[in-house]
Design a protein around this motif. Structure first.
Motif, PDB file in Angstrom:
ATOM      1  N   VAL A 446      -0.664  -8.054   7.612  1.00 30.04           N
ATOM      2  CA  VAL A 446      -2.144  -7.960   7.622  1.00 30.04           C
ATOM      3  C   VAL A 446      -2.541  -7.008   6.306  1.00 30.04           C
ATOM      4  O   VAL A 446      -3.446  -7.169   5.948  1.00 30.04           O
ATOM      5  N   TYR A 447      -1.832  -5.960   6.112  1.00 27.03           N
ATOM      6  CA  TYR A 447      -2.121  -5.138   4.789  1.00 27.03           C
ATOM      7  C   TYR A 447      -2.124  -6.061   3.622  1.00 27.03           C
ATOM      8  O   TYR A 447      -2.676  -5.863   2.839  1.00 27.03           O
ATOM      9  N   ASN A 448      -1.048  -6.972   3.604  1.00 33.98           N
ATOM     10  CA  ASN A 448      -0.904  -7.602   2.553  1.00 33.98           C
ATOM     11  C   ASN A 448      -1.941  -8.623   2.351  1.00 33.98           C
ATOM     12  O   ASN A 448      -2.507  -8.734   0.905  1.00 33.98           O
ATOM     13  N   ALA A 449      -2.617  -9.128   3.251  1.00 35.57           N
ATOM     14  CA  ALA A 449      -3.697  -9.985   3.296  1.00 35.57           C
ATOM     15  C   ALA A 449      -5.005  -9.387   2.748  1.00 35.57           C
ATOM     16  O   ALA A 449      -5.696  -9.233   1.850  1.00 35.57           O
ATOM     17  N   VAL A 450      -5.206  -7.931   3.124  1.00 35.09           N
ATOM     18  CA  VAL A 450      -6.138  -6.994   2.776  1.00 35.09           C
ATOM     19  C   VAL A 450      -6.027  -6.635   1.265  1.00 35.09           C
ATOM     20  O   VAL A 450      -7.102  -6.495   0.618  1.00 35.09           O
ATOM     21  N   GLY A 451      -5.034  -6.346   0.892  1.00 30.29           N
ATOM     22  CA  GLY A 451      -4.781  -6.052  -0.692  1.00 30.29           C
ATOM     23  C   GLY A 451      -4.894  -7.343  -1.311  1.00 30.29           C
ATOM     24  O   GLY A 451      -5.651  -7.183  -2.520  1.00 30.29           O
ATOM     25  N   LEU A 452      -4.691  -8.668  -1.056  1.00 31.68           N
ATOM     26  CA  LEU A 452      -4.860  -9.822  -1.611  1.00 31.68           C
ATOM     27  C   LEU A 452      -6.509 -10.167  -2.119  1.00 31.68           C
ATOM     28  O   LEU A 452      -6.580 -10.521  -3.186  1.00 31.68           O
ATOM     29  N   VAL A 453      -7.442  -9.665  -1.043  1.00 28.67           N
ATOM     30  CA  VAL A 453      -8.873 -10.164  -1.365  1.00 28.67           C
ATOM     31  C   VAL A 453      -9.407  -8.751  -1.088  1.00 28.67           C
ATOM     32  O   VAL A 453     -10.338  -8.827  -0.694  1.00 28.67           O
ATOM     33  N   ALA A 454      -8.818  -7.429  -1.933  1.00 27.61           N
ATOM     34  CA  ALA A 454      -9.766  -6.474  -1.825  1.00 27.61           C
ATOM     35  C   ALA A 454     -11.130  -6.430  -2.484  1.00 27.61           C
ATOM     36  O   ALA A 454     -12.007  -5.972  -1.825  1.00 27.61           O
ATOM     37  N   PHE A 455     -11.318  -7.269  -3.565  1.00 29.57           N
ATOM     38  CA  PHE A 455     -12.746  -7.428  -4.041  1.00 29.57           C
ATOM     39  C   PHE A 455     -13.602  -8.121  -2.878  1.00 29.57           C
ATOM     40  O   PHE A 455     -14.881  -7.701  -3.017  1.00 29.57           O
ATOM     41  N   ASP A 456     -13.077  -9.074  -2.127  1.00 31.48           N
ATOM     42  CA  ASP A 456     -13.970  -9.735  -1.375  1.00 31.48           C
ATOM     43  C   ASP A 456     -14.342  -8.900  -0.060  1.00 31.48           C
ATOM     44  O   ASP A 456     -15.126  -9.195   0.682  1.00 31.48           O
ATOM     45  N   LEU A 457     -13.591  -7.818  -0.001  1.00 30.55           N
ATOM     46  CA  LEU A 457     -13.768  -7.147   1.367  1.00 30.55           C
ATOM     47  C   LEU A 457     -14.373  -5.731   1.130  1.00 30.55           C
ATOM     48  O   LEU A 457     -14.408  -4.647   1.851  1.00 30.55           O
ATOM     49  N   TYR A 458     -15.095  -5.728  -0.345  1.00 32.83           N
ATOM     50  CA  TYR A 458     -15.667  -4.516  -0.765  1.00 32.83           C
ATOM     51  C   TYR A 458     -16.802  -3.846   0.447  1.00 32.83           C
ATOM     52  O   TYR A 458     -16.616  -2.658   0.588  1.00 32.83           O
ATOM     53  N   ASP A 459     -17.363  -4.707   0.838  1.00 31.52           N
ATOM     54  CA  ASP A 459     -18.505  -4.117   1.879  1.00 31.52           C
ATOM     55  C   ASP A 459     -18.218  -3.982   3.056  1.00 31.52           C
ATOM     56  O   ASP A 459     -18.702  -3.607   3.997  1.00 31.52           O
ATOM     57  N   GLU A 460     -16.927  -4.719   3.322  1.00 28.64           N
ATOM     58  CA  GLU A 460     -16.517  -4.757   4.997  1.00 28.64           C
ATOM     59  C   GLU A 460     -15.567  -3.669   5.371  1.00 28.64           C
ATOM     60  O   GLU A 460     -15.304  -3.259   6.482  1.00 28.64           O
ATOM     61  N   VAL A 461     -14.907  -3.044   4.328  1.00 29.40           N
ATOM     62  CA  VAL A 461     -13.801  -2.044   4.472  1.00 29.40           C
ATOM     63  C   VAL A 461     -14.372  -0.760   4.095  1.00 29.40           C
ATOM     64  O   VAL A 461     -14.464  -0.565   2.759  1.00 29.40           O
ATOM     65  N   ASN A 462     -14.165   0.455   4.676  1.00 26.33           N
ATOM     66  CA  ASN A 462     -14.367   1.807   4.180  1.00 26.33           C
ATOM     67  C   ASN A 462     -13.109   2.356   3.529  1.00 26.33           C
ATOM     68  O   ASN A 462     -12.384   2.934   4.479  1.00 26.33           O
ATOM     69  N   PHE A 463     -12.737   2.081   2.446  1.00 19.80           N
ATOM     70  CA  PHE A 463     -11.195   2.266   2.170  1.00 19.80           C
ATOM     71  C   PHE A 463     -10.985   3.862   2.078  1.00 19.80           C
ATOM     72  O   PHE A 463      -9.859   4.347   2.290  1.00 19.80           O
ATOM     73  N   ASP A 464     -12.191   4.549   1.609  1.00 24.32           N
ATOM     74  CA  ASP A 464     -11.984   6.010   1.383  1.00 24.32           C
ATOM     75  C   ASP A 464     -11.411   6.602   2.949  1.00 24.32           C
ATOM     76  O   ASP A 464     -10.601   7.345   2.993  1.00 24.32           O
ATOM     77  N   GLN A 465     -12.278   6.270   3.900  1.00 22.07           N
ATOM     78  CA  GLN A 465     -12.014   6.609   5.036  1.00 22.07           C
ATOM     79  C   GLN A 465     -10.502   6.309   5.815  1.00 22.07           C
ATOM     80  O   GLN A 465      -9.616   7.013   6.092  1.00 22.07           O
ATOM     81  N   TRP A 466     -10.291   5.227   5.493  1.00 23.62           N
ATOM     82  CA  TRP A 466      -9.070   4.323   5.774  1.00 23.62           C
ATOM     83  C   TRP A 466      -7.808   5.040   4.979  1.00 23.62           C
ATOM     84  O   TRP A 466      -6.690   5.527   5.512  1.00 23.62           O
ATOM     85  N   PHE A 467      -8.046   5.449   3.769  1.00 25.37           N
ATOM     86  CA  PHE A 467      -7.370   6.238   2.894  1.00 25.37           C
ATOM     87  C   PHE A 467      -6.430   7.395   3.374  1.00 25.37           C
ATOM     88  O   PHE A 467      -5.622   8.026   3.588  1.00 25.37           O
ATOM     89  N   SER A 468      -7.859   8.044   3.801  1.00 25.62           N
ATOM     90  CA  SER A 468      -7.779   9.543   4.130  1.00 25.62           C
ATOM     91  C   SER A 468      -7.237   9.712   5.531  1.00 25.62           C
ATOM     92  O   SER A 468      -6.736  10.918   5.826  1.00 25.62           O
ATOM     93  N   THR A 469      -7.248   8.704   6.468  1.00 23.17           N
ATOM     94  CA  THR A 469      -6.672   8.949   7.691  1.00 23.17           C
ATOM     95  C   THR A 469      -5.515   8.149   7.981  1.00 23.17           C
ATOM     96  O   THR A 469      -4.322   8.538   7.506  1.00 23.17           O
ATOM     97  N   THR A 470      -5.548   6.980   8.279  1.00 21.16           N
ATOM     98  CA  THR A 470      -4.258   6.095   8.703  1.00 21.16           C
ATOM     99  C   THR A 470      -3.158   5.903   7.539  1.00 21.16           C
ATOM    100  O   THR A 470      -2.351   6.358   7.711  1.00 21.16           O
TER     101      THR A 470
END
Length: 978
Positions: A446-470
């Motif tokens: 799943v993480y692989n998939a999310v990294g592959l399409v990072a630009f397309d998920l810009y509005d869907e994923v709060n990466f700052d929060q994800w980075f700071s926690t999980t």
């Protein structure tokens, strides 16, 4: 001769060099003798001889066809011998040894490329007759030969050849198609009836040869396959044949029969479809639904996957991707209004329903993206090879192929698939049990998939929060299985860093990567962390102040990793990270590079057989030279050796190393405090580089300029003539930009060593003066030519007059004298001078014009007196400012920060002002003696006018002044008092 040939061929197959070498020499001498290839034919067609002798004969024959069959080849085979060979090569198809039969087919195909159909009109009919034979061996050999002939003829690209191949296709396609159907049916019947494996294989091998022929015919032999009923029937049958053969394969395997040729046959069916899709996309439109149903069934359903094998799945996925990329993205297709493209889009959109897309996406991620036991075993046994990115093998490796299809789907159906991926993130969001390997593999996928399409998920994923926690917490979870997640999290952070990571979180990222680079960490994780760091540093938000607290630790850890890894490819990647970091941090790296500068000399000889690693070393040395500045003398022995190898046209490695090597050479010269014999000796490589091509001309010119400034007396004394002669030979091949660079180099020679430089460049002056005389050059070229003329006039009036006199004598087709030539040059000068934009260069031209107003100025010069005065006054207007006391001041006079007259900064200079090279200081010192910066134009102008008045008398001087316009005269009085 045949007996002698047999004996020599036997000896040529010996393992004893003493016997082998003379035999090879003899064969080489015979290559151009009449009858040699007839003798070779007699040898390899004699089935009673030993196979190794026949093998040697057929290889010699094949090499001879490559070298001597063409009509215009030196020592070409005689026409009568070629005619004999053409007829006898296809007289019978009874070669019993398969390997020899393949070589024979290749030979016939090579000859067909030259001679068919003009000189060998009976080739195809003879092959078709052989295919109709009742003899199984003859039929197989004829099919094999036809396959190679068709393959060769299909590769020809001239219009006439393509037309001939289309005619051939029209004549034979239906026959080949019917025969293929017959043999394919025969294979299926034999397999279903439990026949002997040899019988099944024989039928299938012939069907495969026919299929290969059909593929070349349908892809290359039709302008539009859709206009041929047989071609379209064949394409539709391919799907059904593939289904049937997959079922048949399963039955054969259940009987314990593993048949590689069956796999090849099935794969080749998919190659037919992919080939037509690529070459004839518009003919493929109506096959889109069938192709998608076919691919989805075998790749994404349990029933379909039970029948498949990996290579077939890859082919199906490539077929699906081809359909997805068909004619570009939907929005572009809708704009074109092309009915066929719109039809293709409609069929594609109709097939990919929300349910279908959701299932495909979920299965790609949760099934195909999972690391396999083989992957994990490779990680354990060879972590460096495991870490190598194999994305370049998209067409042949399963994981890169599935990732490529996933990306294509996401680009086309982002609105549907983004929520699917977000749901997968939510499901696999929380940390998992380190002992639950399957859950870990799912999260990794799943993480692989999310990294592959990072630009397309810009509005869907709060990466700052994800980075700071999980993600932050997951990097702290240890255990052998959890290394999979730690590696993937490092990779994921690298993918998202340039997409959506706040600047205030950057220090936390560096801290986490430092922990992941620890020598106690798994090697795969450390390599992923090093790459993530490179991506973080290679970002426009990168701030050296944020990175500074971690610089020493990161550099030390990366250096430790560099020493620890064994593979050259891995060393190269880590070294590029170090090199890139050095480039971004600049001189701030100086306190930390001692260990690396000590290690690189040991790594250089180890990389002798690995040019790409040497590229990385040279690239790292470039950055170290720049970062260390004058302190880089500690690297000088290694750098000189690296430059000597990289820039030597006689070394094979220069193909890979030249560009980086030239940059390193320039950095070496720019930071060298003084010339050394080793540095000066390097220049032996430069003349060949200047003459070889203009691709690296800019760097080469910068390097020569750097030598001139480093040691003008020594360098121009030893190499000046070579440089001038080389420039003279290459100038005719250069475009305007190249000529400007060459003239900048000439000007540097004149500035660095004026009185020796002027005689040195004299061989170039005739061309320069003639170009000014004709006045046909582009403005930027003319500006440089005028600058050279001006400097020669200021430095040596004698050489100036010599060149003018020579030009008057040798002007082709023009009757003229020295005075007329000088007058014409001055006319072009004063007419073109307003187009010169740089104030420093305009001042140089004005100073030289002033010198023409002195003694011995002929009437042809004074004829242009008003334009001369006008240009000088305009220049004074450009370069003069009024000080606080209201007095005019020359802005350029003694203003050394403007010393680089028309020169660009060298490409090795950093943009920040802290980077001050020895080379820059040398240029600053050079400016002190430059007339442009050390001579006052106003004072020179006034002095020359006073001198002119004294020489010509008041009356003539007053007459000259009357030719000046009132406006110019008024401006002149602001500067001059006469």
């Amino acid at each position: 001769m045949d007996a002698a040939v047999v004996d020599t061929l036997q000896r040529a197959g010996s393992q004893d060099p003493g016997i082998l070498k003379p035999a090879e020499e003899t064969l080489k001498q015979w290559e151009t003798q009449r009858g040699f290839y007839t003798a070779l034919f007699n040898v390899f067609s004699n089935h009673s001889l030993a196979i190794n002798v026949r093998w040697m004969a057929i290889l010699c024959f094949k090499n001879g066809v490559d070298k001597y069959w063409r009509k215009n080849a030196p020592n070409a085979i005689a026409d009568e011998e070629k005619e004999f060979l053409r007829q006898h090569l296809i007289a019978s198809f009874n070669e019993p040894v398969n390997q020899l039969a393949v070589q024979l087919a290749v030979i016939i195909a090579k000859i067909a490329r030259y001679d068919c159909p003009r000189e060998w009109g009976n080739l195809i009919p003879t092959l078709l007759e052989g295919i109709r034979s009742q003899n199984p061996l003859a039929q197989h050999r004829a099919l094999l030969t036809l396959h190679h002939v068709v393959k060769t003829l299909a590769s020809k690209r001239l219009a006439a050849d393509k037309k001939l191949f289309q005619e051939l296709t029209t004549n034979v396609f239906t026959f080949i198609l019917n025969l293929w159907n017959t043999y394919t049916d025969s294979f299926l019947i034999l397999a279903s009836n439990g026949a002997d494996a040899n019988q099944i294989q024989e039928a299938l091998e012939k069907a495969l040869l026919l299929l290969r022929i059909l593929r070349k015919l349908i892809v290359n032999g039709f302008n539009k396959p859709s206009e041929s009923q047989d071609a379209m029937i064949f394409l539709e049958v391919v799907f059904e044949r593939a289904r049937t053969c997959l079922e048949c394969r399963k039955n054969l395997i259940s009987r314990g029969i593993q048949m590689e040729v069956c796999n090849k046959f099935i794969i080749h069916l998919t190659k037919v479809l992919i080939g037509v899709l690529e070459m004839h996309p518009h003919c493929y439109v109506e096959l889109i639904p069938t192709s998608l149903e076919f691919s989805v069934f075998y790749c994404f359903t349990e029933a379909g996957q039970a029948l498949t094998f990996e290579r077939f799945i890859i082919q199906c996925l490539n077929l699906m991707k081809g359909v997805l990329l068909f004619n570009g993205p939907p929005k572009m297709i809708e704009k074109t209004k092309d009915p066929l493209k719109l039809r293709a889009l409609q069929l594609r959109q109709k097939f990919f329903t929300v349910e279908t897309l959701t299932e495909i996406c979920s299965r790609l991620v949760t099934h195909y993206f999972l690391l396999t036991p083989a992957d994990l075993e490779l990680w354990d046994t060879d972590p460096e090879n495991f870490a190598v990115d194999d994305s370049g093998a998209v067409k042949y490796n399963l994981r890169p192929c599935t990732e490529s299809v996933f990306l294509a789907l996401f680009r086309h159906f982002r609105d549907i698939l983004a929520p699917v991926l977000v749901r997968l993130i939510e499901i696999h969001h929380q940390p998992v049990d380190p002992n639950n390997l399957h859950a870990i593999l799912l999260k990794d996928a799943v993480y692989n998939a999310v990294g592959l399409v990072a630009f397309d998920l810009y509005d869907e994923v709060n990466f700052d929060q994800w980075f700071s926690t999980t993600l932050k917490q997951e990097l702290k979870v240890h255990g052998n299985n959890y290394r999979i997640i730690r590696r993937r999290v490092c990779w994921l952070i690298g993918q998202w860093t340039g997409v959506k990571l706040s600047a205030e979180l950057r220090p936390e990222l560096y801290k986490l990567m430092v922990e992941a680079l620890s020598p106690d960490e798994d090697l795969g994780v450390r390599l992923a962390a090093s790459n993530a760091l490179k991506l973080a540093i290679d970002d426009f938000q990168f701030n050296t102040d944020d990175f500074a607290p971690y610089l020493e630790t990161v550099f030390s850890l990366l250096f430790t990793l560099l020493k620890e890894v064994k593979e050259c490819d891995t060393k190269m990647r880590v070294l590029y990270v170090l090199s890139f970091m050095t480039e971004r941090v600049g001189s701030g790296i100086r306190p930390h590079v001692a260990a690396l500068t000590g290690y690189l000399p040991a790594l250089w000889p180890q990389s002798e057989d690995h040019n790409m690693l040497r590229c990385a070393i040279v690239s790292a040395l470039v950055q170290l030279e720049k970062a260390l500045g004058c302190e880089s003398v500690i690297l000088q022995p290694l750098v000189v050796g690296a430059v000597a190898l990289s820039c030597d046209m006689n070394q094979d490695g220069h193909v890979y190393l030249l560009e980086d090597g030239l940059e390193l050479w320039l950095a070496l010269l720019e930071n060298a405090p003084a010339p050394t014999p080793e540095i000066m000796e390097l220049f032996r490589n430069m003349p060949a580089l200047l003459e070889s091509s203009t691709e690296n001309l800019r760097l080469c010119m910068y390097i020569v300029q750097a030598y001139v400034l480093l040691s003008p007396q020594e360098f121009l004394g030893e190499w000046g003539t070579v440089v001038v002669d080389t420039l003279k030979s290459v100038l005719t091949d250069l475009r305007s930009e190249g000529i400007v660079m060459a003239m900048q180099l000439v000007e540097t020679c004149l500035r660095a060593l004026p009185h020796q430089g002027a005689p040195l460049i004299k061989p170039l002056l005739n061309r320069i003066f003639e170009s000014v005389y004709k006045g046909e050059e582009y403005p930027m070229v003319m500006a440089m030519y005028l600058s050279i003329v001006a400097r020669v006039l200021l430095i040596s009036r004698d050489i100036f007059i010599q060149v003018v006199n020579e030009l008057a004598r040798y002007m082709e087709g023009v009757e003229t004298n020295e005075e007329d030539v000088l007058g014409q040059i001055v006319q072009i000068w004063v007419n073109r001078m307003p187009l010169v934009s740089q104030p420093e260069r305009r001042k140089l031209l004005a100073l030289a014009l002033c010198s023409l107003l002195g003694a011995n100025s002929p009437p042809s010069v004074l004829h242009h007196f008003p334009r001369i005065i006008s240009n000088i006054v305009e220049t004074l207007n450009d370069i003069t400012k009024i000080d606080d006391m209201g007095c005019p001041i020359d802005k350029i006079h003694n203003y050394f920060s403007s010393l680089m007259i028309g020169e660009q900064s060298s490409p090795s200079q950093y943009e920040d002002v802290d980077y001050e090279t020895e080379h820059a200081q040398r240029k600053r010192r050079l400016a002190i003696g430059d007339p442009v910066h050390s001579v006052s134009l106003k004072d020179t102008f006034q002095s020359q006018l006073i001198t002119l008045r004294r020489l010509v008398g008041d009356n003539q001087f007053d007459q000259l002044m009357l030719t000046i316009t009132p406006d110019v005269e008024q401006q002149l009085k602001e500067y001059i008092s006469l």
